[in-house]
Design an enzyme around this catalytic site. Structure first.
Site: not given
Length: 194
Positions: A41-43, A45
């Site tokens: 999961l992106d930084f 997000s």
């Protein structure tokens, strides 16, 4: 039995346990040994991240070949249109190819925690929310999809992966489940044959 941790990842936390740059990581929230993320999961997000101590379960969750659905709650800039939702649902052309068909629906603003820091807001431009369910996981895919449809993402929360959801999980907290993994091959035992 496999251990599965459901973690509500806060904004600006890396999906790894160490960072040479000193940014917040999973180690700031999770101390269980032998647990690894099943997917990323992106930084920037937020939301549901699954972690497990079982390689087979990790592969089932993370591998694109299993097409496990992931649902995101997305706050976008502008008033969503039916045409944009249709584009997102049918599959949209990105630089790395067309996305698989998705489920895109407009939704009311969800009852979620305030983000720290808050999103940038422009008084002259409204925002909208949508629920977007995809079955692939390209790099920053949801953000690229909404941008390609003309609605840049302002906030991205992963609500669910498969049947697992964020329900009753505050940011920065975990819930542990025991998962029975069928079709395990047993290691051969030593000793006399019957």
């Amino acid at each position: 039995m496999a251990r599965l941790l459901l973690f509500n990842k806060p904004f600006n936390v890396l999906c790894q346990f160490t960072d040479p740059k000193g940014r917040a990581t999973l180690a700031d929230f999770i101390s269980a040994p032998g647990i690894y993320p099943a997917g990323r999961l992106d930084f920037d997000s937020e939301g549901l991240l699954l972690l497990t101590d079982d390689g087979q379960l990790q592969q089932t969750i993370a591998s694109p070949k299993h097409k496990m659905p992931k649902t995101y709650w997305v706050q976008v800039e502008g008033e969503l249109t039916g045409a944009a939702l249709q584009l997102l649902s049918a599959g949209i052309e990105l630089k790395d190819g067309r996305t698989r068909p998705a489920i895109a629906k407009a939704m009311a603003a969800p009852d979620v925690w305030p983000r720290q820091p808050p999103i940038r807001e422009r008084k002259a431009i409204p925002t909208s929310w949508l629920s977007l369910t995809i079955t692939e996981g390209r790099n920053r895919q949801v953000r690229r999809m909404t941008a390609a449809a003309g609605f840049p993402t302002l906030r991205l929360i992963r609500y669910s992966v498969g049947n697992w959801t964020l329900d009753e999980l505050a940011p920065g907290t975990t819930r542990t489940l025991a998962i029975h993994m069928p079709n395990r091959t047993r290691a051969p035992t030593r000793g006399k044959r019957p």
